[in-house]
Design an enzyme around this catalytic site. Sequence first.
Site, short mmCIF file in Angstrom:
data_model
loop_
_atom_site.label_atom_id
_atom_site.label_comp_id
_atom_site.label_asym_id
_atom_site.label_seq_id
_atom_site.Cartn_x
_atom_site.Cartn_y
_atom_site.Cartn_z
N ARG A 256 0.76 -1.15 0.01
CA ARG A 256 0.11 0.08 -0.08
C ARG A 256 0.50 1.51 0.07
O ARG A 256 0.84 2.14 -1.11
CB ARG A 256 -1.43 0.02 0.80
CG ARG A 256 -1.98 -0.65 0.80
CD ARG A 256 -2.91 -0.95 2.33
NE ARG A 256 -2.23 -1.60 3.30
CZ ARG A 256 -2.26 -0.79 4.68
NH1 ARG A 256 -3.55 -0.03 5.49
NH2 ARG A 256 -1.81 -1.44 5.92
N ASN B 65 -5.78 -2.89 2.05
CA ASN B 65 -5.73 -4.36 2.15
C ASN B 65 -7.56 -5.17 2.13
O ASN B 65 -8.54 -4.12 2.71
CB ASN B 65 -5.30 -4.57 3.56
CG ASN B 65 -3.73 -4.40 3.34
OD1 ASN B 65 -3.39 -4.20 2.38
ND2 ASN B 65 -2.80 -4.31 4.90
#
Length: 91
Positions: free
Chosen positions: A20, A38
Amino acid sequence: MASVCLHGYVEGRVQGVGFRQGTAAQAARLQVSGWVRNLPDGRVEVLLEGESDAVRSLAKWLEHGPPGAGVLAVTLQERPVEDAQGFVVQR
């Protein structure tokens, strides 16, 4: 240049490897807006929006991700532009 919006999923070893944060760093470098998060099933979900070449460049980066990632598949679909502002790492 025209703006585009891509939404999709990245599968493989993509959680716990800085995926990320790496995506957000690449988005900032390329001036792409959107978000990354996620999912409980181990995938990463993304929304990428901006100038076509920049979005496609970030989409290409997703195919390998940061060091330590093991990307198995990237599935992206074009969506209507949402006029996203900035790039957010969602929790």
